[in-house]
Design a protein around this motif. Structure first.
Motif, mmCIF file in Angstrom:
data_model
loop_
_atom_site.group_PDB
_atom_site.id
_atom_site.type_symbol
_atom_site.label_atom_id
_atom_site.label_comp_id
_atom_site.label_asym_id
_atom_site.label_seq_id
_atom_site.Cartn_x
_atom_site.Cartn_y
_atom_site.Cartn_z
ATOM 1 N N SER A 128 0.838 -1.203 0.000
ATOM 2 C CA SER A 128 0.000 0.000 0.000
ATOM 3 C C SER A 128 0.872 1.252 0.000
ATOM 4 N N ILE A 129 0.221 2.400 -0.204
ATOM 5 C CA ILE A 129 0.902 3.677 -0.225
ATOM 6 C C ILE A 129 0.355 4.540 0.915
ATOM 7 N N ARG A 130 1.232 5.024 1.780
ATOM 8 C CA ARG A 130 0.812 5.902 2.871
ATOM 9 C C ARG A 130 0.450 7.289 2.317
ATOM 10 N N SER A 135 4.983 7.083 0.936
ATOM 11 C CA SER A 135 5.910 5.987 1.186
ATOM 12 C C SER A 135 5.181 4.649 1.113
ATOM 13 N N PRO A 136 5.858 3.611 0.631
ATOM 14 C CA PRO A 136 5.218 2.294 0.523
ATOM 15 C C PRO A 136 5.267 1.549 1.858
ATOM 16 N N CYS A 137 4.337 0.634 2.049
ATOM 17 C CA CYS A 137 4.345 -0.204 3.244
ATOM 18 C C CYS A 137 3.681 -1.542 2.902
ATOM 19 N N TRP A 138 4.266 -2.596 3.392
ATOM 20 C CA TRP A 138 3.749 -3.940 3.168
ATOM 21 C C TRP A 138 2.795 -4.314 4.291
ATOM 22 N N HIS A 139 1.629 -4.894 3.916
ATOM 23 C CA HIS A 139 0.652 -5.350 4.904
ATOM 24 C C HIS A 139 0.245 -6.785 4.606
ATOM 25 N N LEU A 140 -0.097 -7.480 5.672
ATOM 26 C CA LEU A 140 -0.823 -8.735 5.525
ATOM 27 C C LEU A 140 -2.292 -8.389 5.726
ATOM 28 N N LEU A 141 -3.074 -8.442 4.639
ATOM 29 C CA LEU A 141 -4.488 -8.063 4.665
ATOM 30 C C LEU A 141 -5.354 -9.308 4.829
ATOM 31 N N THR A 142 -6.219 -9.263 5.858
ATOM 32 C CA THR A 142 -7.208 -10.318 6.056
ATOM 33 C C THR A 142 -8.581 -9.682 5.930
ATOM 34 N N ASP A 170 1.066 -4.845 9.740
ATOM 35 C CA ASP A 170 2.244 -4.266 9.096
ATOM 36 C C ASP A 170 3.365 -5.308 9.078
ATOM 37 N N VAL A 171 3.758 -5.731 7.893
ATOM 38 C CA VAL A 171 4.825 -6.723 7.752
ATOM 39 C C VAL A 171 6.024 -6.133 7.020
ATOM 40 N N SER A 172 6.112 -4.815 6.990
ATOM 41 C CA SER A 172 7.230 -4.174 6.284
ATOM 42 C C SER A 172 8.563 -4.587 6.881
ATOM 43 N N GLU A 173 8.661 -4.524 8.219
ATOM 44 C CA GLU A 173 9.908 -4.911 8.873
ATOM 45 C C GLU A 173 10.191 -6.388 8.658
#
Length: 641
Positions: free
Chosen positions: A234-236, A240-247, A267-270
């Protein structure tokens, strides 16, 4: 039933059109039964005394006490209140009596039989009496399920707000599935405010996902009204981009109709960064392990699990199907002679809680050959207990071979230095004496008055001195040529074939002495220098035949047996024997002879000892005059290096 005397505010009997007393009682009873609780009348006297002029039958369901019992002992109502609610109950009573305002309160009420506390709601309206007392008419209702549900909603709300995941509730009945709820964590995660989210289309339908493939699968799940789970980029708000685990989960009502979608963002960016860093680290580690020719192992000491890198297959040839993920398999691969030493050193390091361990040993490959390895490991501890050991095995076989070759060359150099004294002896005596004779006789022949007889005698002396000089030079050449063979390549030497070759060389001597042979080969071959072994066996067998006892038939026994990495070769005869206490210190010296009546040069045993030591072995001898001699050779089998 409720006694008529307990009914409050009875109708004036002068009203002919109104209902009768019995009718009023019946109507009141019906009203009370229709209420899911109890109807009551509470009186507070001027002196503070509390009484219950009236209470309906519903009180028994709430408290387990009959109306009659409470009418008689109203203080029991106080005893049924939860300890923590009593103070608030009487405070509310005082406020309502003083201000004549409605009294509404929730508190916990105990059932006298089940001892269970349940939430009840108290609603009462006050009325002042001429005598100064206050009477409340009201209801006591069981609201336990509603209160419990309300409390659960409060807990769930607090849980939602305190969770680490972002949460959205979406309305699927409108185009774009607008957001109707967003928790604080989602706003923090996306670097936006609540006003940027509420009422807006769902993020995954706004086209702000970077990857088209998960966006397409999300739309399919929404159309089908089924769940979705996957990673999205996704885009904040700040770009800035950020990775998520979407359920994404659909919510249905009791009739199976879709009412909402709940979107949970983790949030799974890290985590993605850590996974990528780990992948790159593993790749660098794999390349490094391959470049440095090492096998990496990781031992979980709590479970016994053992993992290997690809280097185990590259170096030792073990196929993945052969690998066993238990530590016992690795221990069994250590050479039996090295295993006790390796395990003892490892146990010492662990008992002393040292962070590192190192050892050198031989490890078995897939072809049943041993490799020399240098093994280094770091150890992780938890509460003074070793829990994990990670190490790297380096194949140092070539280095060990080079070290062994260097060691043998150094030993040979040391022996050659020691032998310089022997050579100096030869130079000063065996060479100088015939040379001096030749020079002296030559000078005499130069004199004028020399008879023919003397000339003949002098020439014979010169010839004898020259022969002695030639013999000494031949001996020196033999010694030097034998020493050159130490650099020959090792090979697999068959012992029986070696004996046959030596006996062929000694066939004339054997025909003369007719020895009886007994050969027992516990070891049929060894890896060594063939020329050295041939010279050693030939010298010992020729000595056994030359120094036989003329009074009995000659018997020669040859046997071999293995002792670890060493081969024991023994040659025993029943010949003349020797007096070892007298000659042991000189037995292997150059030009030492102990049976002067038998022709010889005193060179053979010197060569035997020199060659045995050059091969990394040793020689021992047992002998008694008249009984015979036994030579025991301990030869290193180089196939175990």
């Amino acid at each position: 039933m409720i006694a008529a005397s307990a009914l409050p505010d009875q109708t004036d009997p002068g009203d002919a059109d109104g209902p009768s007393a019995s009718e009023s009682e019946q109507q009141l009873a019906e009203i009370c039964r229709s209420i899911p609780g109890a109807v009551f009348q509470l009186r507070l006297a001027v002196d503070g005394q509390i009484s219950l002029p009236f209470i309906s039958e519903g009180i028994e369901r709430l408290s387990g006490l009959t109306p009659e019992a409470l009418l008689k002992y109203p203080q029991q109502l106080y005893n049924l209140l939860h300890l923590y609610d009593r103070k608030a109950f009487f405070q509310a009573m005082e406020d309502s009596a003083r201000e004549l305002v409605a009294w509404s309160q929730r508190f916990r009420f105990r059932h006298s039989k089940t001892q269970e506390y349940r939430w009840v709601r108290w609603d009462a309206t006050p009325k002042a009496r001429p005598d100064g007392s206050v009477i409340w008419n009201g209801t006591l209702l069981d609201v336990h399920e509603a209160e419990t549900a309300t409390e659960m909603l409060r807990v769930q709300s607090r849980a939602i707000e305190s969770m680490n995941q972002g949460l959205l509730i979406l309305d699927p009945h409108h185009l774009g599935m607008p957001v109707i709820y967003a928790n604080r964590q989602y706003c923090d995660m996306m670097a936006c405010g609540l006003e940027d989210v509420l009422g807006q289309d769902s993020p995954f339908l706004q086209g702000i996902l970077r990857h088209a493939e998960p966006a397409g699968r999300i739309r399919q799940a929404i159309r089908a009204g089924r769940p979705f789970s996957g990673e999205t980029l996704s885009i904040r708000k700040d770009g800035s981009p950020c990775w998520h685990l979407l359920t994404l989960s659909p919510v249905f009502d009791l009739l199976g109709k879709l009412t909402h979608f709940v979107a949970l963002y983790t949030d799974v960016s890290e985590l993605k960064k850590a996974v990528e860093d780990l992948r790159q680290s593993d790749e660098r580690f794999r390349l490094l392990a391959s470049a440095t020719h090492q096998a990496i192992w990781d031992w979980d000491m709590l479970s016994g699990q053992l993992d290997w890198s690809e280097g185990l297959q590259e170096i030792f040839g073990h196929q993945p199907s052969e690998l066993q993920s238990v530590i016992d398999w690795r221990i069994e691969g250590i050479h039996p002679d090295d295993r006790p030493r390796v395990l003892a050193s490892m146990q010492q390091v662990l008992s002393e809680e040292q962070p590192f361990w190192q050892g050198e040993y031989r490890f078995l490959d897939a072809q049943s050959h041993y490799h020399w390895v240098l093994d280094r490991a770091c150890i992780l501890y938890a509460d003074a207990m070793p829990v994990r050991m990670i190490g790297a095995m380096f194949d140092v076989s070539l280095l060990k071979d080079s070290e062994e070759t260097l060691r043998r060359l150094n030993q040979e150099l040391l022996r050659q230095n020691r032998d310089l004294e022997q050579f100096s002896y030869i130079t000063s005596h065996n060479l100088r004496a015939p040379v001096a004779n030749i020079l002296g006789l030559s000078q005499l022949l130069e004199e004028e008055e020399v008879s023919a007889e003397f000339q003949h005698s002098a020439l014979q002396g010169i010839q004898l001195a020259a022969q002695n000089l030639d013999r000494v030079i031949q001996d020196l050449n033999r010694i030097l040529s034998q020493r050159q063979h130490i650099l020959e390549d090792r090979e697999d030497v068959q012992v029986q074939g070696l004996i046959d070759m030596v006996m062929a060389n000694l066939s004339m001597l054997a025909a003369e002495t007719r020895p009886e042979f007994s050969v027992t080969l516990g070891v049929e071959s060894l890896f060594s220098v063939r020329s050295y072994l041939e010279s050693i066996v030939q010298n010992l067998l020729s000595n056994a035949m030359k120094y036989r006892d003329p009074e009995r038939a000659l018997r020669i026994e040859i046997l071999t047996e293995r002792q670890g990495e060493t081969v024991r070769l023994q040659i025993r005869d029943n010949g003349l024997g020797m007096n070892l206490p007298q000659i042991r210190g000189r037995l292997f010296q150059l030009y030492k002879r102990f049976h002067p009546h038998i022709e010889g040069q005193g060179l053979g045993l010197y060569l035997v000892k020199t060659q045995i030591e050059a091969l990394g072995g040793r020689v021992d001898v047992e002998s008694e005059p008249g009984l015979g001699t036994t030579f025991t050779l301990e030869l290193r089998d180089d196939k175990y290096l």
